[in-house]
Design a protein around this motif. Structure first.
Motif, PDB file in Angstrom:
ATOM      1  N   THR A 120       0.810  -1.224   0.000  1.00  0.00           N
ATOM      2  CA  THR A 120       0.000   0.000   0.000  1.00  0.00           C
ATOM      3  C   THR A 120       0.840   1.269   0.000  1.00  0.00           C
ATOM      4  OG1 THR A 120      -0.095   0.000   2.431  1.00  0.00           O
ATOM      5  CG2 THR A 120      -1.866  -1.147   1.240  1.00  0.00           C
ATOM      6  N   ALA A 121       2.163   1.139   0.046  1.00  0.00           N
ATOM      7  CA  ALA A 121       3.043   2.311   0.164  1.00  0.00           C
ATOM      8  C   ALA A 121       2.825   3.296  -0.979  1.00  0.00           C
ATOM      9  CB  ALA A 121       4.497   1.863   0.197  1.00  0.00           C
ATOM     10  N   LEU A 122       2.951   4.569  -0.667  1.00  0.00           N
ATOM     11  CA  LEU A 122       2.755   5.635  -1.632  1.00  0.00           C
ATOM     12  C   LEU A 122       4.075   5.935  -2.329  1.00  0.00           C
ATOM     13  CD1 LEU A 122       0.358   7.365  -2.513  1.00  0.00           C
ATOM     14  CD2 LEU A 122       1.053   9.072  -0.832  1.00  0.00           C
ATOM     15  N   LEU A 123       4.146   5.674  -3.618  1.00  0.00           N
ATOM     16  CA  LEU A 123       5.366   5.873  -4.376  1.00  0.00           C
ATOM     17  C   LEU A 123       5.759   7.348  -4.387  1.00  0.00           C
ATOM     18  CD1 LEU A 123       4.751   3.529  -7.460  1.00  0.00           C
ATOM     19  CD2 LEU A 123       6.076   3.056  -5.377  1.00  0.00           C
ATOM     20  N   GLY A 124       7.033   7.598  -4.257  1.00  0.00           N
ATOM     21  CA  GLY A 124       7.531   8.965  -4.280  1.00  0.00           C
ATOM     22  C   GLY A 124       7.765   9.550  -2.910  1.00  0.00           C
ATOM     23  N   MET A 125       7.158   8.955  -1.882  1.00  0.00           N
ATOM     24  CA  MET A 125       7.383   9.410  -0.513  1.00  0.00           C
ATOM     25  C   MET A 125       8.443   8.522   0.143  1.00  0.00           C
ATOM     26  SD  MET A 125       5.558  12.095   0.224  1.00  0.00           S
ATOM     27  CE  MET A 125       5.104  12.213   1.960  1.00  0.00           C
ATOM     28  N   PRO A 126       9.295   9.087   1.015  1.00  0.00           N
ATOM     29  CA  PRO A 126      10.324   8.271   1.681  1.00  0.00           C
ATOM     30  C   PRO A 126       9.701   7.235   2.597  1.00  0.00           C
ATOM     31  CG  PRO A 126      10.182  10.445   2.667  1.00  0.00           C
ATOM     32  CD  PRO A 126       9.337  10.491   1.437  1.00  0.00           C
ATOM     33  N   ARG A 127      10.334   6.068   2.701  1.00  0.00           N
ATOM     34  CA  ARG A 127       9.833   5.045   3.603  1.00  0.00           C
ATOM     35  C   ARG A 127      10.365   5.301   5.012  1.00  0.00           C
ATOM     36  NH1 ARG A 127      13.244   0.136   4.115  1.00  0.00           N
ATOM     37  NH2 ARG A 127      15.243   0.429   3.036  1.00  0.00           N
ATOM     38  N   ASN A 128       9.956   4.486   5.946  1.00  0.00           N
ATOM     39  CA  ASN A 128      10.377   4.682   7.325  1.00  0.00           C
ATOM     40  C   ASN A 128      11.895   4.646   7.449  1.00  0.00           C
ATOM     41  OD1 ASN A 128       7.759   4.886   8.146  1.00  0.00           O
ATOM     42  ND2 ASN A 128       7.683   2.940   9.244  1.00  0.00           N
ATOM     43  N   ALA A 129      12.434   5.629   8.151  1.00  0.00           N
ATOM     44  CA  ALA A 129      13.865   5.779   8.431  1.00  0.00           C
ATOM     45  C   ALA A 129      14.667   6.276   7.237  1.00  0.00           C
ATOM     46  CB  ALA A 129      14.476   4.476   8.948  1.00  0.00           C
ATOM     47  N   GLU A 130      13.998   6.474   6.089  1.00  0.00           N
ATOM     48  CA  GLU A 130      14.737   6.915   4.906  1.00  0.00           C
ATOM     49  C   GLU A 130      14.986   8.420   4.943  1.00  0.00           C
ATOM     50  OE1 GLU A 130      14.651   6.426   0.026  1.00  0.00           O
ATOM     51  OE2 GLU A 130      12.851   5.979   1.221  1.00  0.00           O
ATOM     52  N   LEU A 131      16.186   8.798   4.561  1.00  0.00           N
ATOM     53  CA  LEU A 131      16.541  10.210   4.459  1.00  0.00           C
ATOM     54  C   LEU A 131      16.039  10.769   3.132  1.00  0.00           C
ATOM     55  CD1 LEU A 131      20.202   9.920   5.770  1.00  0.00           C
ATOM     56  CD2 LEU A 131      18.308  11.027   6.977  1.00  0.00           C
ATOM     57  N   PHE A 132      15.607  12.019   3.166  1.00  0.00           N
ATOM     58  CA  PHE A 132      15.213  12.684   1.930  1.00  0.00           C
ATOM     59  C   PHE A 132      15.768  14.101   1.934  1.00  0.00           C
ATOM     60  CE2 PHE A 132      11.820  13.704   4.902  1.00  0.00           C
ATOM     61  CZ  PHE A 132      11.500  15.019   4.633  1.00  0.00           C
ATOM     62  N   GLU A 133      15.922  14.659   0.739  1.00  0.00           N
ATOM     63  CA  GLU A 133      16.435  16.010   0.604  1.00  0.00           C
ATOM     64  C   GLU A 133      15.453  16.826  -0.236  1.00  0.00           C
ATOM     65  OE1 GLU A 133      20.266  15.531  -1.179  1.00  0.00           O
ATOM     66  OE2 GLU A 133      21.229  14.914   0.701  1.00  0.00           O
ATOM     67  N   THR A 134      15.325  18.085   0.085  1.00  0.00           N
ATOM     68  CA  THR A 134      14.403  18.934  -0.645  1.00  0.00           C
ATOM     69  C   THR A 134      15.166  19.757  -1.677  1.00  0.00           C
ATOM     70  OG1 THR A 134      14.578  20.756   0.942  1.00  0.00           O
ATOM     71  CG2 THR A 134      12.892  19.091   1.340  1.00  0.00           C
ATOM     72  N   THR A 135      14.532  19.977  -2.809  1.00  0.00           N
ATOM     73  CA  THR A 135      15.161  20.752  -3.892  1.00  0.00           C
ATOM     74  C   THR A 135      14.850  22.241  -3.784  1.00  0.00           C
ATOM     75  OG1 THR A 135      13.248  20.339  -5.325  1.00  0.00           O
ATOM     76  CG2 THR A 135      15.098  18.787  -5.447  1.00  0.00           C
ATOM     77  N   THR A 136      13.890  22.598  -2.926  1.00  0.00           N
ATOM     78  CA  THR A 136      13.575  24.005  -2.708  1.00  0.00           C
ATOM     79  C   THR A 136      14.553  24.589  -1.702  1.00  0.00           C
ATOM     80  OG1 THR A 136      11.231  23.602  -3.126  1.00  0.00           O
ATOM     81  CG2 THR A 136      11.807  25.649  -1.993  1.00  0.00           C
ATOM     82  N   PRO A 137      15.276  25.648  -2.045  1.00  0.00           N
ATOM     83  CA  PRO A 137      16.267  26.202  -1.105  1.00  0.00           C
ATOM     84  C   PRO A 137      15.617  26.858   0.103  1.00  0.00           C
ATOM     85  CG  PRO A 137      16.042  27.605  -3.043  1.00  0.00           C
ATOM     86  CD  PRO A 137      15.244  26.358  -3.306  1.00  0.00           C
TER      87      PRO A 137
END
Length: 298
Positions: free
Chosen positions: A281-298
């Motif tokens: 059921t996971a939503l593609l494009g969103m980080p999974r649990n414990a996953e690091l993500f970075e934003t492209t908006t400064p």
């Protein structure tokens, strides 16, 4: 749209509180002694309280369900490098419940650093919120709209990052906050009406940091407040969710994704023990649990 018990939660919370009070009074009477109260009467009184609490607990878990309109694409509420917990990128419902509009909610935590307190330890005292590098980070509006709720009355408390405190939070404090209602759960929070039938809630903001008032118009990216440790939290983090109405007690959660958040595939070392393969059921494009993500908006 399918709805059940919308708006009934406050009543159920009161009934649950009465049930807890009945149990507590009976425990006190059992300890100090109650002249004229037979053991059978004590059992019946306690049983009534237990049944009331159990029934209300089950009923509050029955939540509204929104029509499946597909994920709404929004901007990220944070900037820089972060970690996701209880994320829709892991599974839906992301917090294990649809209650209080949490169907697609996500908890955003600061990445682990050498100075970050442990997630959980055997100490008897929790860490101060100021010890976390993410504490005080700005929280941005995911979309433009009008502020309908801006609450800033809760203090930032110490983290529940020890085993004794975590057990207390799960068994006692969490239930007490559930009975106390939405403000006790969300802490300082902001709700924004996007004008298209969707509403975003930003929770656990720092005391004195809420930068908007009800009725204010905000644009995407505007600072709404700063990340804190208020409400039902074990450590400083941002809880954010999308809903179909302003009141979390009556809202159905709506799926969302962030157009400017890029999952890195890396796991935060402090949270990696809770990482699992994404659920179907996971939503593609969103980080999974414990996953690091970075934003492209400064």
């Amino acid at each position: 749209m399918r709805r059940r018990l919308a708006g009934a939660r406050p009543v159920l919370d009161v009934l649950m509180g009465l049930g807890l009070l009945v149990i507590a009074v009976q425990v006190v009477l059992a300890v100090v002694g109650a002249p004229g109260l037979s053991p059978l009467a004590g059992v019946l009184v306690t049983g009534t309280g237990v049944v009331l609490v159990t029934a209300c607990s089950l009923l509050v878990a029955v939540a509204p369900v929104a029509d499946d309109v597909g994920p709404v694409v929004l901007a990220s509420p944070v900037r820089g490098r972060w970690a996701a917990v209880n994320s829709p990128g892991q599974r839906l419902p992301s917090h294990g419940t649809r209650a209080r509009g949490q169907y697609c909610a996500v908890d955003v935590c600061g990445p682990d650093t050498p100075g970050t307190p442990p997630v959980v330890s055997w100490s008897l005292r929790g860490s101060r919120p100021e010890e976390y590098a993410c504490f005080g980070a700005p929280v941005h509006a995911m979309a433009g709209g009008r502020v309908v709720t801006a609450y800033d009355g809760r203090r930032d408390h110490r983290s529940r990052n020890t085993w004794p405190l975590l057990a207390f939070m799960l068994v006692v404090e969490g239930l007490a906050r559930e009975v106390a209602g939405t403000r006790a759960i969300l802490g300082n929070h902001v709700v924004v009406d996007h004008g298209d039938g969707t509403y975003a809630a930003y929770a656990h903001l720092g005391r004195g940091s809420v930068a908007v008032r009800a009725g204010d118009e905000v644009a995407v990216g505007d600072v709404l407040g700063r990340l804190g440790n208020t409400g039902n939290t074990s450590m400083p983090h941002l809880h954010v969710q999308l809903m179909d109405r302003a009141d979390p007690d009556a809202a159905a959660g709506i799926a969302m994704t962030w157009r400017d958040a890029v999952p890195t595939g890396e796991l935060d070392p402090a949270l990696a023990r809770w990482a699992k393969d994404p659920h179907p059921t996971a939503l593609l494009g969103m980080p999974r649990n414990a996953e690091l993500f970075e934003t492209t908006t400064p």
